[in-house]
Design an enzyme around this catalytic site. Structure first.
Site, PDB file in Angstrom:
ATOM      1  N   PHE A 104     -38.059  79.290  98.449  1.00  0.00           N
ATOM      2  CA  PHE A 104     -36.636  79.289  98.132  1.00  0.00           C
ATOM      3  C   PHE A 104     -36.471  79.289  96.619  1.00  0.00           C
ATOM      4  O   PHE A 104     -37.365  78.836  95.888  1.00  0.00           O
ATOM      5  CB  PHE A 104     -35.960  78.051  98.732  1.00  0.00           C
ATOM      6  N   GLN A 119     -21.118  75.834  91.798  1.00  0.00           N
ATOM      7  CA  GLN A 119     -22.177  76.820  92.009  1.00  0.00           C
ATOM      8  C   GLN A 119     -21.617  78.077  92.665  1.00  0.00           C
ATOM      9  O   GLN A 119     -20.901  77.996  93.670  1.00  0.00           O
ATOM     10  CB  GLN A 119     -23.268  76.240  92.902  1.00  0.00           C
ATOM     11  N   HIS A 122     -22.795  81.098  94.696  1.00  0.00           N
ATOM     12  CA  HIS A 122     -23.964  81.583  95.435  1.00  0.00           C
ATOM     13  C   HIS A 122     -24.118  83.070  95.142  1.00  0.00           C
ATOM     14  O   HIS A 122     -23.138  83.819  95.202  1.00  0.00           O
ATOM     15  CB  HIS A 122     -23.786  81.360  96.937  1.00  0.00           C
ATOM     16  N   LEU A 168     -21.318  83.755 103.600  1.00  0.00           N
ATOM     17  CA  LEU A 168     -22.609  83.461 102.987  1.00  0.00           C
ATOM     18  C   LEU A 168     -23.767  84.258 103.599  1.00  0.00           C
ATOM     19  O   LEU A 168     -23.904  84.345 104.815  1.00  0.00           O
ATOM     20  CB  LEU A 168     -22.900  81.964 103.131  1.00  0.00           C
ATOM     21  N   GLU A 194     -29.966  82.298 100.876  1.00  0.00           N
ATOM     22  CA  GLU A 194     -31.069  82.542  99.956  1.00  0.00           C
ATOM     23  C   GLU A 194     -32.383  82.732 100.723  1.00  0.00           C
ATOM     24  O   GLU A 194     -33.338  83.309 100.211  1.00  0.00           O
ATOM     25  CB  GLU A 194     -31.179  81.330  99.026  1.00  0.00           C
ATOM     26  N   ARG A 245     -30.066  79.559  91.379  1.00  0.00           N
ATOM     27  CA  ARG A 245     -28.865  80.299  91.784  1.00  0.00           C
ATOM     28  C   ARG A 245     -27.968  80.704  90.621  1.00  0.00           C
ATOM     29  O   ARG A 245     -27.405  81.794  90.607  1.00  0.00           O
ATOM     30  CB  ARG A 245     -28.064  79.465  92.785  1.00  0.00           C
ATOM     31  N   HIS A 291     -19.529  78.520  96.012  1.00  0.00           N
ATOM     32  CA  HIS A 291     -20.297  78.006  97.138  1.00  0.00           C
ATOM     33  C   HIS A 291     -20.354  76.486  97.224  1.00  0.00           C
ATOM     34  O   HIS A 291     -20.145  75.911  98.289  1.00  0.00           O
ATOM     35  CB  HIS A 291     -21.724  78.568  97.046  1.00  0.00           C
ATOM     36  N   ARG A 331     -27.299  73.042  91.582  1.00  0.00           N
ATOM     37  CA  ARG A 331     -28.085  72.566  92.728  1.00  0.00           C
ATOM     38  C   ARG A 331     -29.109  73.602  93.160  1.00  0.00           C
ATOM     39  O   ARG A 331     -28.798  74.789  93.279  1.00  0.00           O
ATOM     40  CB  ARG A 331     -27.159  72.248  93.917  1.00  0.00           C
TER      41      ARG A 331
END
Length: 587
Positions: A119, A240, A242, A252, A255, A286, A353, A398
């Protein structure tokens, strides 16, 4: 007029991952626990989490909790509190194994151990290579977690108040939190839920933006209630974006798609992330990927008729892998983008996000507010966990999969702290004579307002303004203008009008009350962002392109009463390991 009172040991507002994990602790301890939720718990926004939950299990390759801690501190752009980050990353393996023992159906590797995928931002040996750390249930990890925790709560006899909306905190003269006022949406009746301890697990407020991966119910209710009750909000400038929301829809695309080998392409068919993050490419953090995508679009290398998005290519993974590991993503792409990723790339664009800021807490889940010489004075009886809380494990940005981890680690920690506190309370603290009066006045104004503002039109105007003034890239002038506009909108929100005055299932009233919360979140966001004269994590200022550790290694605290800011220092002291010193953030 006084509202009817119901008493509980613990009242938990929010039925998502954090609320359910905390409730499981208190209910199993024999405490009378009530969980309030605007929707049925298994429809809470945790259900939308796709890619996985991070833990250094080392099932696929060697991994260590301190590597996970380093990645989280680096991902936070050194604004995360290192005591809380150490607490979370140390607890991660046990938290995931605990979920497995509860029955969460994780994917498996051949040995039978939990499957883990790479990730963005997760590395081994302090950034030397990508690591498989995300424990996944295909691309429906949050869905599986939520159902697992709900089933466990049913078994533990947690009491659920489904389709109830909390309205305001109840505090006594000493400032202790002793309950909430709440609206039963089906009947329109209002109650005071009197509690020895109250936990907010109300999720994020991403609906202040026009384009968001957040559900329509994510209106920042916990933040609005806290702000109106005199609790400051921490680090609200950090939102954030995304990298991969479906272009035009905002839905969404996890990721995890890039973790499985998906790549981003511009209109020239170029894998452009190689220029921005040469080591980990599409698996950079991100904020780095989002800004790279925005830059490609800004410089004319976007795709489509309007050159307003880029492409996420996955067809090279093969149909079998897509169907096995990414079935939900294929369904989303077909339904919302009109493409089958087995054959064609998915059009994607950065989309709001996640909220890194929130109600200030320590790693035990206690709400803390600076008081005199004590920067961490505890608000008795008040706790927060999950996205609405800011233990500041995420700092300025994050890492993916740390959100689900945050929910269970700090949900459990808050539950344990609540148990200890409640056990010291022989009985309920007395309700003040005017308990519920503030809520009564708010509802009465809606009932009697004439010639006022339309809620839907005002909410849309607010969302468009925040989108244009607090986006991926920011400038001093845009933010200053945004502060003036949000303050003007706040005055208009005070005069909203609803035509429907009925009680039963009055969604117009609910939406007006949600707008009261959204405006507090928006004021906090614009005011905090305008003040921070640097670029750090998700807050990217064209006028201040560099991170300024000398001046800005500190958290913002926004106060609703006068729209002012105060500050507190970052907890750079971990619990047991050495301080991870700031460095240039490259991937």
């Amino acid at each position: 007029m006084t509202y009817p009172v119901r008493r509980f040991d613990a009242v938990i507002v929010g039925g998502g991952g954090a609320g359910l994990r905390a409730a499981l602790q208190t209910s199993k301890a024999g405490l009378n626990t009530a969980v309030l939720s605007k929707v049925f718990p298994t429809r809470s926004h945790t259900v939308a989490a796709q890619g996985g939950i991070s833990a250094s299990l080392g099932n696929v390759q060697e991994d260590r909790w301190d590597w996970h801690m380093y990645d989280t501190v680096k991902g936070s752009d050194w604004l995360g509190d290192q005591d809380a980050i150490e607490f979370m990353t140390r607890a991660a393996p046990d938290a995931v194994i605990e979920l497995e023992h509860m029955g969460m159906p994780f994917d498996r590797v051949e040995s039978g151990k939990i499957y883990q995928r790479p990730f963005g931002g997760h590395t081994a040996e302090h950034g030397k290579r990508a690591v498989e750390r995300a424990c996944a249930v295909a691309d429906r990890t949050g869905h599986a977690m939520l159902h697992t925790l709900y089933q466990q709560n049913v078994r533990a006899n947690t009491q659920f108040f489904v389709e109830w909306m909390a309205l305001d905190l109840v505090r006594n003269e000493a400032g202790d939190v002793i309950g909430v006022t709440a609206l039963e949406m089906e009947t329109g009746e209002v109650f005071i839920l009197h509690a020895k301890a109250v936990l907010f697990a109300t999720g994020g407020g991403g609906r202040i933006y026009a384009s968001s991966t957040n559900a329509f119910m994510n209106t920042g209710d916990g933040l609005g209630m806290a702000a109106r009750a005199g609790i400051p909000l921490e680090d609200m400038e950090f939102w954030q974006f995304h990298p991969t929301g479906v272009a035009g829809a905002g839905v969404l695309i996890t990721e995890g798609v890039r973790g499985e080998g998906g790549i981003l392409l511009n209109c020239n068919g170029e894998r452009f992330m190689e220029r921005y993050a040469p080591t980990v490419k599409d698996l950079a953090s991100r904020d780095v990927v989002s800004r790279a995508m925005a830059m490609e679009i800004f410089e004319g290398r976007g795709c489509g008729k309007n050159k307003d998005h880029v492409l996420l290519k996955v067809d090279h993974l093969g149909a079998d892998k897509i169907i096995e590991k990414l079935p939900g993503i294929r369904e989303i792409a077909i339904n919302f983008a009109g493409v089958d990723p087995i054959k064609d790339p998915i059009p994607v664009v950065p989309t709001t996000h996640y909220m890194m800021g929130g109600i200030p807490t320590n790693y035990r889940g206690q709400v803390v507010v600076p008081q005199g010489d004590n920067p961490e004075a505890v608000v008795n009886g008040f706790y927060a966990a999950g996205e609405c809380a800011c233990a500041s494990v995420h700092g300025a940005n994050r890492l993916g999969t740390n959100s689900l981890l945050d929910l269970v680690v700090f949900g459990k920690a808050a539950g344990d702290t609540m148990i200890s506190y409640i056990q010291t309370q022989e009985t309920w603290k007395e309700l003040p004579a005017d308990a519920g009066e503030f809520t009564r006045q708010r509802l009465a104004r809606l009932e009697n307002q004439t010639g006022g503002e339309d809620v839907d039109a005002l909410r849309t105007e607010l969302q468009r303004m925040v989108q244009s003034h607090a986006g991926v890239f920011r400038t001093d002038a845009i933010l200053k203008d945004g502060v003036q506009k949000v303050l003007a909108l706040a005055e208009r929100v005070k005069k909203t009008e609803i035509k429907d005055k009925s009680k039963v299932w009055n969604t117009a009233r609910s939406e007006a009350l949600e707008l009261d919360n959204l405006i507090e979140v928006a004021k906090a966001t614009l005011t905090s962002a305008e003040a921070r004269k640097e670029s750090r994590g998700a807050h990217a200022s064209d006028d201040h392109p560099d991170r300024d550790d000398e001046v800005w290694m500190k958290h913002t605290l926004w106060h609703a009463a006068d729209n002012s800011l105060t500050y507190k220092e970052v907890h750079t002291k971990p619990l047991t390991v050495d301080y991870i010193k700031p460095a240039k953030r490259v991937y």
